[in-house]
Design a protein around this motif. Structure first.
Motif, mmCIF file in Angstrom:
data_model
loop_
_atom_site.group_PDB
_atom_site.id
_atom_site.type_symbol
_atom_site.label_atom_id
_atom_site.label_comp_id
_atom_site.label_asym_id
_atom_site.label_seq_id
_atom_site.Cartn_x
_atom_site.Cartn_y
_atom_site.Cartn_z
ATOM 1 N N GLU A 36 41.589 22.564 67.718
ATOM 2 C CA GLU A 36 41.533 23.621 68.091
ATOM 3 C C GLU A 36 39.969 23.895 68.315
ATOM 4 O O GLU A 36 39.368 24.897 69.106
ATOM 5 N N ARG A 37 38.933 22.957 67.861
ATOM 6 C CA ARG A 37 37.565 22.852 68.190
ATOM 7 C C ARG A 37 37.213 21.906 69.494
ATOM 8 O O ARG A 37 35.987 22.124 69.747
ATOM 9 N N ARG A 39 36.601 20.427 72.800
ATOM 10 C CA ARG A 39 36.049 20.779 74.014
ATOM 11 C C ARG A 39 35.840 20.046 75.050
ATOM 12 O O ARG A 39 35.171 18.896 74.782
ATOM 13 N N TYR A 213 44.497 20.779 84.855
ATOM 14 C CA TYR A 213 43.557 21.920 84.350
ATOM 15 C C TYR A 213 42.113 22.083 85.029
ATOM 16 O O TYR A 213 41.810 23.196 85.454
ATOM 17 N N LEU A 245 46.021 24.463 74.935
ATOM 18 C CA LEU A 245 46.508 25.743 74.488
ATOM 19 C C LEU A 245 46.053 26.285 73.061
ATOM 20 O O LEU A 245 45.511 27.014 72.724
ATOM 21 N N ALA A 246 45.888 24.830 72.191
ATOM 22 C CA ALA A 246 45.581 25.049 71.137
ATOM 23 C C ALA A 246 44.024 25.364 70.844
ATOM 24 O O ALA A 246 43.489 25.841 70.055
ATOM 25 N N ALA A 247 43.250 24.744 71.949
ATOM 26 C CA ALA A 247 41.816 24.817 71.857
ATOM 27 C C ALA A 247 41.467 26.156 72.671
ATOM 28 O O ALA A 247 40.410 26.331 72.544
ATOM 29 N N GLY A 248 42.237 26.712 73.165
ATOM 30 C CA GLY A 248 41.888 28.066 73.507
ATOM 31 C C GLY A 248 41.431 28.120 75.040
ATOM 32 O O GLY A 248 40.791 28.899 75.552
ATOM 33 N N LEU A 249 41.797 26.955 75.639
ATOM 34 C CA LEU A 249 41.120 26.762 77.051
ATOM 35 C C LEU A 249 42.226 27.211 78.145
ATOM 36 O O LEU A 249 41.789 27.374 79.196
ATOM 37 N N CYS A 251 45.818 30.120 78.529
ATOM 38 C CA CYS A 251 46.550 31.086 77.852
ATOM 39 C C CYS A 251 48.167 31.020 77.970
ATOM 40 O O CYS A 251 48.600 31.726 77.331
ATOM 41 N N ARG A 252 48.672 29.881 78.483
ATOM 42 C CA ARG A 252 50.040 29.775 78.706
ATOM 43 C C ARG A 252 50.544 28.478 79.317
ATOM 44 O O ARG A 252 49.637 27.718 79.569
#
Length: 400
Positions: A36-37, A39, A213, A245-249, A251-252
């Motif tokens: 999740e962290r 990058r 991506y 998605l887990a890293a918040g990069l 949204c779907r």
């Protein structure tokens, strides 16, 4: 922290485990803490930019053959009309060093071999993966062993041996049976034998998700159509998107389309019938020789994911595969029959209304047409035989 986790019952195993599947037959995947962290960071190579998502301690450009950075190209009007999809794209994995998507998974396997100090790498393959492993092993100075079935195309076998690999062509009643038997030798010989659905190869395949991506600038497609055999490719793609998605990069999650040849569709047939387990196929013949696993280990997981995430599934008949191969070639894409299944399947899904108007689709072009020249015998060719005395007249005829 890195470990291997079975994909259904979540049993845990050491990251260094030689066997590719859990003791109960489930597929394994790498689990890492702190995703999740994670990058992206600067780097010339894709695996450098997404190093925080990868489980390898040391990744060396000296073992790379320049894989990745393959183009994502919008389809021409003719292909869009044939498929019935206005927002159609092609991810051209045939531009990898050995002309197939397998190179991404092989790079990860070589990273692992280097990390573990292994001097020999082995694989089971119908051709593309064996060619890839032979090439990357040669680059890394590692000995390669490749187990192939009797039907493996000659073009691929010649490439393997030219790279210096030892090729063992194994007679067996069924490719799935052969694969399971050979994988069972790993512990006895203390040898990492990789197949198309192993956890380390999956780590390489997820790089394609990261590349999509980047190329789409985060605007991912609605669907990605993937020729599916051993299941590692589609599993790796989806794992990459899950980690983004887990890293918040993102949204779907894009939805996968599981594509198989109708003559060998253990997963697609099960999904069409609403079943939870693969339907084994044996004694079949299909021109799509690169996707010929008739009873894929870990296939039940793909079925479960299809239900959970609303994936689509479709097959292509032999006639549909050959027609799609011809249509793709006439649009500029010379692909092997296994790749052409995607166009045939997407066309059927759109005609049935399962892909809505305005939804976007990416076709994964997994292998080049030169990989299986024997398949060309199924196509008609017209060649004008001329000579110097009549070439002028023949040119006038050709021009109409």
């Amino acid at each position: 922290m890195r470990k291997l986790v079975s994909t259904v019952t979540s049993r845990e195993y050491p990251f260094e485990r030689l066997e590719e599947f859990a003791d109960n037959g489930e597929a394994l995947e790498v689990a890492m803490a702190g995703l999740e962290r994670a990058r992206p960071r600067p780097g010339s190579y894709l695996w450098e930019r997404f190093a925080e998502f990868l489980p390898f301690k040391a990744m060396d450009a000296a073992v790379s053959l320049g894989e990745g950075n393959t183009p994502l190209v919008e389809a021409c009007a003719r292909l869009k009309a044939y498929a019935g999809v206005d927002r159609l794209w092609l991810k051209n994995e045939t531009q990898n060093p050995t002309w197939s998507f397998k190179d991404r998974g092989t790079l990860a396997c070589i990273f692992m071999a280097r990390q573990m100090g292994e001097r020999t790498t082995a694989t089971i393959s119908t051709g593309n993966m064996g060619h890839s492993v032979a090439a990357y092993a040669a680059r890394a100075g590692i000995r390669a062993l490749v187990f192939v079935p009797e039907f493996a195309p000659r073009e691929k076998l010649m490439a393997m041996t030219l790279h210096g690999a030892t090729v063992l062509r194994v007679r067996a009643p069924d490719y799935a049976e052969m694969k399971q038997a050979v994988l069972g030798l790993a512990k006895e010989f203390n040898l990492r034998i990789v197949s198309g659905n192993g956890p380390i190869r999956v780590e390489g395949y997820k790089l394609t998700a990261f590349e999509l991506y980047e190329q789409s600038r985060g605007e991912l497609p609605d669907y990605i159509a993937v020729p599916t055999s051993a299941c590692g490719h589609i599993r790796g793609l989806f794992k990459g998107f899950r980690e983004l998605l887990a890293a918040g990069l993102i949204c779907r999650l894009p939805r996968m389309i599981v594509v198989q040849a109708a003559n060998n569709s253990p997963i697609v047939s099960a999904l069409k019938q609403g079943l939870k387990h693969v339907i084994p196929f044996t004694n079949f013949q299909t021109v799509a020789e690169a996707i010929t696993t008739g009873n894929p280990m870990g296939g039940d997981e793909i079925i479960a994911k299809s239900y959970q995430h609303g994936w689509l599934a479709e097959d292509a008949t032999e006639a549909e595969i050959l027609e799609a191969q011809r249509i793709l070639a006439q649009a500029g894409w010379f692909v092997e029959p296994a790749t052409a299944t995607t166009l045939g399947a997407v066309r059927k899904l759109r005609a049935a209304g399962r892909i809505a108007a305005g939804e976007s689709v990416v076709l994964m072009l997994t292998g080049a047409g030169l990989k299986d020249l024997d398949a060309l015998k199924h196509h008609a060719f017209t060649i004008v035989e001329s000579d110097l005395a009549q070439v002028r007249r023949d040119l006038q005829r050709a021009l109409g």
